[in-house]
Motif scaffolding. Structure first.
Motif, PDB file in Angstrom:
ATOM      1  N   TRP A  13      46.294   0.875  49.266  1.00 12.74           N
ATOM      2  CA  TRP A  13      45.828   0.059  48.146  1.00 12.74           C
ATOM      3  C   TRP A  13      45.438  -1.335  48.603  1.00 12.74           C
ATOM      4  N   PHE A  14      46.204  -1.915  49.495  1.00  9.86           N
ATOM      5  CA  PHE A  14      45.948  -3.276  49.953  1.00  9.86           C
ATOM      6  C   PHE A  14      45.300  -3.306  51.324  1.00  9.86           C
ATOM      7  N   THR A  19      39.154  -4.920  50.203  1.00  9.75           N
ATOM      8  CA  THR A  19      39.051  -6.252  49.595  1.00  9.75           C
ATOM      9  C   THR A  19      37.654  -6.546  49.064  1.00  9.75           C
ATOM     10  N   PRO A  20      36.574  -6.263  49.775  1.00  5.69           N
ATOM     11  CA  PRO A  20      35.244  -6.530  49.201  1.00  5.69           C
ATOM     12  C   PRO A  20      34.965  -5.749  47.920  1.00  5.69           C
ATOM     13  N   ILE A  21      35.500  -4.555  47.813  1.00  8.10           N
ATOM     14  CA  ILE A  21      35.308  -3.756  46.599  1.00  8.10           C
ATOM     15  C   ILE A  21      35.962  -4.450  45.416  1.00  8.10           C
ATOM     16  N   VAL A  23      36.616  -7.641  45.114  1.00  2.00           N
ATOM     17  CA  VAL A  23      35.880  -8.873  44.825  1.00  2.00           C
ATOM     18  C   VAL A  23      34.602  -8.556  44.051  1.00  2.00           C
ATOM     19  N   ILE A  24      33.887  -7.531  44.442  1.00  4.74           N
ATOM     20  CA  ILE A  24      32.639  -7.173  43.767  1.00  4.74           C
ATOM     21  C   ILE A  24      32.907  -6.696  42.346  1.00  4.74           C
ATOM     22  N   ILE A  25      33.901  -5.833  42.158  1.00  5.09           N
ATOM     23  CA  ILE A  25      34.228  -5.340  40.820  1.00  5.09           C
ATOM     24  C   ILE A  25      34.702  -6.485  39.926  1.00  5.09           C
ATOM     25  N   GLY A  26      35.512  -7.378  40.469  1.00  4.76           N
ATOM     26  CA  GLY A  26      35.963  -8.540  39.701  1.00  4.76           C
ATOM     27  C   GLY A  26      34.799  -9.435  39.309  1.00  4.76           C
TER      28      GLY A  26
END
Length: 82
Positions: A13-14, A19-21, A23-26
């Motif tokens: 999960w971490f 991490t880029p996924i 950030v993009i979804i957020g």
């Protein structure tokens, strides 16, 4: 058993690759929320307590656009209160 499940969960999960996924979804969620807020508070719709449904106060022959092409209307729409 619980400890190995927690380790495996955190490992996948971490992961650094994910991490880029996140950030993009957020960013997409924040951008969509901002755009919907911008549409709801724009100059074309006026949300007030005295007029909660502004689209019901427009008469059939009124035009609400600043420029109309091939449209004949007798009355003009005006935004009385701001």
């Amino acid at each position: 058993m619980s400890n190995s499940f927690t380790k495996q969960f955190r490992k996948h999960w971490f992961a650094v690759e994910a991490t880029p996924i996140y950030v993009i979804i957020g960013g997409v969620c924040v951008g969509a929320s901002w755009y919907l807020y911008r549409l709801a508070m724009g100059p074309t719709i006026q949300w007030t307590k005295s007029n909660p449904t502004p689209w019901n106060s427009i008469k059939p022959n009124q035009t609400t656009k600043m420029m109309t092409v091939n449209h004949q209307a007798d009355g003009k729409w005006s935004r009385d209160s701001l």
